[in-house]
Design a protein around this motif. Structure first.
Motif, PDB file in Angstrom:
ATOM      1  N   ILE A   1       0.839  -1.203   0.000  1.00  8.70           N
ATOM      2  CA  ILE A   1       0.000   0.000   0.000  1.00  8.70           C
ATOM      3  C   ILE A   1       0.873   1.251   0.000  1.00  8.70           C
ATOM      4  O   ILE A   1       0.617   2.198  -0.731  1.00  8.70           O
ATOM      5  N   GLY A   2       1.934   1.240   0.797  1.00  8.94           N
ATOM      6  CA  GLY A   2       2.844   2.387   0.822  1.00  8.94           C
ATOM      7  C   GLY A   2       3.478   2.650  -0.536  1.00  8.94           C
ATOM      8  O   GLY A   2       3.534   3.788  -1.003  1.00  8.94           O
ATOM      9  N   LEU A   3       3.939   1.598  -1.177  1.00  8.83           N
ATOM     10  CA  LEU A   3       4.532   1.739  -2.501  1.00  8.83           C
ATOM     11  C   LEU A   3       3.496   2.185  -3.529  1.00  8.83           C
ATOM     12  O   LEU A   3       3.787   2.992  -4.412  1.00  8.83           O
ATOM     13  N   SER A   4       2.281   1.679  -3.399  1.00  6.82           N
ATOM     14  CA  SER A   4       1.211   2.084  -4.304  1.00  6.82           C
ATOM     15  C   SER A   4       0.911   3.572  -4.167  1.00  6.82           C
ATOM     16  O   SER A   4       0.722   4.280  -5.148  1.00  6.82           O
ATOM     17  N   LEU A   5       0.870   4.044  -2.927  1.00  8.78           N
ATOM     18  CA  LEU A   5       0.604   5.469  -2.701  1.00  8.78           C
ATOM     19  C   LEU A   5       1.747   6.323  -3.231  1.00  8.78           C
ATOM     20  O   LEU A   5       1.518   7.364  -3.845  1.00  8.78           O
ATOM     21  N   LEU A   6       2.975   5.859  -3.025  1.00 11.88           N
ATOM     22  CA  LEU A   6       4.130   6.596  -3.536  1.00 11.88           C
ATOM     23  C   LEU A   6       4.100   6.630  -5.058  1.00 11.88           C
ATOM     24  O   LEU A   6       4.277   7.687  -5.667  1.00 11.88           O
ATOM     25  N   ALA A   7       3.848   5.492  -5.672  1.00 11.25           N
ATOM     26  CA  ALA A   7       3.765   5.444  -7.131  1.00 11.25           C
ATOM     27  C   ALA A   7       2.614   6.297  -7.624  1.00 11.25           C
ATOM     28  O   ALA A   7       2.694   6.912  -8.687  1.00 11.25           O
TER      29      ALA A   7
ATOM     30  N   TYR B   1      -7.967   7.975 -13.425  1.00 10.47           N
ATOM     31  CA  TYR B   1      -7.875   8.867 -12.280  1.00 10.47           C
ATOM     32  C   TYR B   1      -6.417   9.245 -12.091  1.00 10.47           C
ATOM     33  O   TYR B   1      -5.552   8.375 -12.008  1.00 10.47           O
ATOM     34  N   THR B   2      -6.134  10.511 -12.042  1.00 11.37           N
ATOM     35  CA  THR B   2      -4.781  10.974 -11.777  1.00 11.37           C
ATOM     36  C   THR B   2      -4.684  11.303 -10.296  1.00 11.37           C
ATOM     37  O   THR B   2      -5.421  12.151  -9.787  1.00 11.37           O
ATOM     38  N   VAL B   3      -3.788  10.617  -9.623  1.00  6.78           N
ATOM     39  CA  VAL B   3      -3.634  10.782  -8.186  1.00  6.78           C
ATOM     40  C   VAL B   3      -2.997  12.122  -7.881  1.00  6.78           C
ATOM     41  O   VAL B   3      -2.039  12.532  -8.524  1.00  6.78           O
ATOM     42  N   LYS B   4      -3.576  12.819  -6.904  1.00  5.11           N
ATOM     43  CA  LYS B   4      -3.067  14.111  -6.479  1.00  5.11           C
ATOM     44  C   LYS B   4      -2.393  13.951  -5.122  1.00  5.11           C
ATOM     45  O   LYS B   4      -2.691  13.028  -4.376  1.00  5.11           O
ATOM     46  N   SER B   5      -1.494  14.860  -4.819  1.00  2.00           N
ATOM     47  CA  SER B   5      -0.819  14.851  -3.529  1.00  2.00           C
ATOM     48  C   SER B   5      -1.872  14.846  -2.412  1.00  2.00           C
ATOM     49  O   SER B   5      -2.830  15.618  -2.450  1.00  2.00           O
ATOM     50  N   GLY B   6      -1.707  13.954  -1.456  1.00  2.00           N
ATOM     51  CA  GLY B   6      -2.636  13.861  -0.343  1.00  2.00           C
ATOM     52  C   GLY B   6      -3.736  12.831  -0.541  1.00  2.00           C
ATOM     53  O   GLY B   6      -4.439  12.495   0.407  1.00  2.00           O
ATOM     54  N   ASP B   7      -3.908  12.325  -1.769  1.00  2.00           N
ATOM     55  CA  ASP B   7      -4.906  11.284  -2.015  1.00  2.00           C
ATOM     56  C   ASP B   7      -4.529  10.006  -1.281  1.00  2.00           C
ATOM     57  O   ASP B   7      -3.356   9.718  -1.075  1.00  2.00           O
ATOM     58  N   THR B   8      -5.526   9.243  -0.904  1.00  2.00           N
ATOM     59  CA  THR B   8      -5.306   7.916  -0.335  1.00  2.00           C
ATOM     60  C   THR B   8      -6.101   6.913  -1.163  1.00  2.00           C
ATOM     61  O   THR B   8      -7.113   7.267  -1.783  1.00  2.00           O
ATOM     62  N   LEU B   9      -5.642   5.670  -1.151  1.00  2.00           N
ATOM     63  CA  LEU B   9      -6.369   4.642  -1.894  1.00  2.00           C
ATOM     64  C   LEU B   9      -7.778   4.470  -1.345  1.00  2.00           C
ATOM     65  O   LEU B   9      -8.721   4.265  -2.101  1.00  2.00           O
TER      66      LEU B   9
ATOM     67  N   ALA C   1      -9.730   6.741   0.013  1.00  2.00           N
ATOM     68  CA  ALA C   1     -10.583   7.849  -0.431  1.00  2.00           C
ATOM     69  C   ALA C   1     -10.944   7.691  -1.909  1.00  2.00           C
ATOM     70  O   ALA C   1     -12.087   7.932  -2.308  1.00  2.00           O
ATOM     71  N   ILE C   2      -9.975   7.280  -2.715  1.00  2.00           N
ATOM     72  CA  ILE C   2     -10.239   7.057  -4.144  1.00  2.00           C
ATOM     73  C   ILE C   2     -11.252   5.927  -4.302  1.00  2.00           C
ATOM     74  O   ILE C   2     -12.192   6.024  -5.091  1.00  2.00           O
ATOM     75  N   ALA C   3     -11.060   4.852  -3.553  1.00  2.00           N
ATOM     76  CA  ALA C   3     -11.984   3.708  -3.626  1.00  2.00           C
ATOM     77  C   ALA C   3     -13.401   4.146  -3.262  1.00  2.00           C
ATOM     78  O   ALA C   3     -14.361   3.779  -3.946  1.00  2.00           O
ATOM     79  N   LYS C   4     -13.531   4.939  -2.210  1.00  2.00           N
ATOM     80  CA  LYS C   4     -14.854   5.401  -1.796  1.00  2.00           C
ATOM     81  C   LYS C   4     -15.478   6.271  -2.888  1.00  2.00           C
ATOM     82  O   LYS C   4     -16.655   6.110  -3.227  1.00  2.00           O
ATOM     83  N   GLU C   5     -14.688   7.185  -3.450  1.00  2.00           N
ATOM     84  CA  GLU C   5     -15.188   8.077  -4.509  1.00  2.00           C
ATOM     85  C   GLU C   5     -15.626   7.295  -5.743  1.00  2.00           C
ATOM     86  O   GLU C   5     -16.618   7.630  -6.390  1.00  2.00           O
ATOM     87  N   LYS C   6     -14.888   6.236  -6.062  1.00  2.00           N
ATOM     88  CA  LYS C   6     -15.173   5.433  -7.262  1.00  2.00           C
ATOM     89  C   LYS C   6     -16.070   4.237  -6.973  1.00  2.00           C
ATOM     90  O   LYS C   6     -16.302   3.411  -7.849  1.00  2.00           O
TER      91      LYS C   6
END
Length: 60
Positions: free
Chosen positions: A11-17, A30-38, A40-45
């Motif tokens: 998960i850490g590597l995924s967030l960094l990537a 979806y383009t990940v923005k600084s401060g995004d978490t997986l 939060a993205i999962a909930k939004e999608k």
């Protein structure tokens, strides 16, 4: 390394990537923005972190 530690690393590597790479979730791009978490993205999608992790696609 136990399973819980491995998941934390993944998960850490995924967030960094994610700072540099888009994530595909529910067939949308979806383009990940600084401060995004997986989570939060999962909930939004309306999906799960596991589903997103399985669909991470590298874009060059």
């Amino acid at each position: 390394m136990n399973k819980k530690q491995m998941m934390k690393h993944i998960i850490g590597l995924s967030l960094l990537a994610g700072l540099f790479l888009p994530i595909v979730a529910n067939a949308d791009s979806y383009t990940v923005k600084s401060g995004d978490t997986l989570s939060a993205i999962a909930k939004e999608k309306n999906t799960t972190v596991d589903a997103i992790a399985k669909k991470i696609r590298l874009v060059t």
